[in-house]
Design an enzyme around this catalytic site. Sequence first.
Site, PDB file in Angstrom:
ATOM      1  NE  ARG A  76       1.684   0.842  -4.027  1.00  0.00           N
ATOM      2  CZ  ARG A  76       0.931   1.683  -4.417  1.00  0.00           C
ATOM      3  NH1 ARG A  76       1.456   3.009  -3.900  1.00  0.00           N
ATOM      4  NH2 ARG A  76      -0.234   1.544  -5.053  1.00  0.00           N
ATOM      5  CE1 TYR A  80      -2.211  -3.076  -4.729  1.00  0.00           C
ATOM      6  CE2 TYR A  80      -3.607  -1.844  -3.456  1.00  0.00           C
ATOM      7  CZ  TYR A  80      -2.396  -1.860  -4.052  1.00  0.00           C
ATOM      8  OH  TYR A  80      -1.499  -0.899  -3.924  1.00  0.00           O
TER       9      TYR A  80
END
Length: 668
Positions: free
Chosen positions: A337, A520
């Site tokens: 990621r 997030y």
Amino acid sequence: MQCCWCGRPHPPSGRGFLSGSVSIRDHAALFRLESHPDGRRCLPPPPDDFVTRGNGFVTTLAQSARTSWGWECVRHGEAKWKDFPAGEDLDENFGGFLTKRTMMSFLKCTRSAVGILQMQSRVWMETTAVLPQACSVCSSVRWKNTAANQDKGANYQFRNVRWRHMVLGVVTGTGAILAYGLYRKQEAELKPETSPNNKAQTSYPIYTRQDVAKHKTMESGIWVTYKSEVYDITNFVELHPGGDKILLAAGGALEPFWSMYAVHKQEHVYEILEEYKIGELSPEEVQVTLDVADPYGKEPSRHPVLKVNSLKPFNAEPPLEILSENYLTPNEIFFIRNHLPVPEVDPKKFSLKIEGEGMKSIQLTLHDIQTKFPKHTITATLQCAGNRRSQMNAVRQVKGLNWGSAAIGNAKWTGAKLSDVLKYAGLPENTDAKHVQFEGLDKDITGSSYGASIPIRKALAKDGDVLLAYEMNDEALSRDHGFPLRVIVPGVVGARNVKWLSKIVVSKEESKSHWQVNDYKGFSPSVNWDNVDFSSAPAIQELPIQSVITVPSNGQQLSSDMDEITVKGYAWSGGGREVIRVDVSLDGGETWHVADLSGVKLNEGQAWAWKLWQLTVPLPKDQKSLEIICKAVDNQYNVQPDTVAPIWNLRGVLNNSWNRVKITIKSK
């Protein structure tokens, strides 16, 4: 009733009109097509008793791929709906004779004429031909009707009220089409010709790059350039999916940023940008070549088995079926990621800067970290917040990489404890700091780094096990996984495990990084991109309990000759909570079996690693298909929700619903 493109609700059928969808000028209906923010048409079907008045004389008629009839709504943020008594006549400017029934006759009788609106080259010719015919029909009907009733002394033209409204509808409809045709013809005469690439061939103001550079605030306006053109994107800033990151390009060129964030290089993005064009760069300025080297030109090589979700930045996961073959995920297939280009770091020149509340700023080399502090090793699972996002996309589209179920991995991490390093740096024992911020060496074109932060109580806890790691599975970190140094925050979402660590700041406030403040985070299913407020939700830290089936795969075929079926998977819970049970069903949740767990026994509160599980049971006979489900329970009896819909959110994070796999059983 919902918009057929964006799914947002329209007002209920009955009363109301969309102010501004049509204007009236000199008693002629001039149709003005309004578009959805993304350029598509927004066409719900018209309600049966729809009626309007005033400047909302009639809704725009149009054809679309989804509906044959409908009105075209203006941008949702500008729509104004009004209420008035049902059945009330239209504007007095039309003599009060256009009632609801006349309106519906208009909508019905002009159905065949709507196609004319789609053929701009034929609108004028066909509508001018239709109107005389319609008028002659109306005159003929009136004359015959009057003559037929002279002997009876009935002085009326239309006994049949319904027929009267129908004829009026025809006249009104053809008249409106004629007016629209005239309007479009006049508009076409004034509209500049367009080239094949859809750019208007007209004269725009000429600007220099110095002119553009003066517009970099909301007060002065946000101007940017792309190739030879100038755009004022002030009104788009709040709509930008990436938040205020767009302001990094204010007063300058977009090319360097679009090279960094390749997602922008799509046709619909160019179309949106074109709406904000205000001018062009002077020819001399266009000749200045921007030195935009590909920031992803020196990326490391990757294992070909990885399933790529994006190339720039690189994001990939291993095939799900091999994920549970090893308790420690091999470095080569550990999910990757990245948010920005992978930096090239010379370990001999590397240094880590540490500063903050009540501390003196110090710098440590990689050698210092490896030799001055005790070597500590933990086994911990890292999981991306977007793991299993594809299953949320199946419910409703979200924004983010379309991760499958393998954005997770388990590894052995070795390094120095963060608490030891902070103590060495002079952090007071009674500090009033609340957060520890991390910055990486991965930067965008402006030099902005990826960043994140964690609560200081986690950083300093004796059983928190936060590491400054330099080894992964007994090997030096690879470039994709943070070489030469990264943070490992066990039990916490992967986004806080900052790679290529360059700076630590102890502070009273959390990181101001975009990925900490405006990403997030989890929200209610009712929150969308029009009403989301990122400041209203805390940043994700510990993750919820999770379990996934890795074998068999969804859609796989099994032979009816098999006596048994083996189901495998992984299970993990954040915050150091240990998975104590995994339940598996082969019949869609009607009956359940308890799977066998494998993994290393860890201390309570420090169960950082996943559990692999397996179940072998007789293959159900006389079944053509099976729906296999798994769900896990941790030592605090946290369980997984059974479906995705109640936990759906606009960013597609935190999907820990029951994992479901459907297979078919093939007979001989």
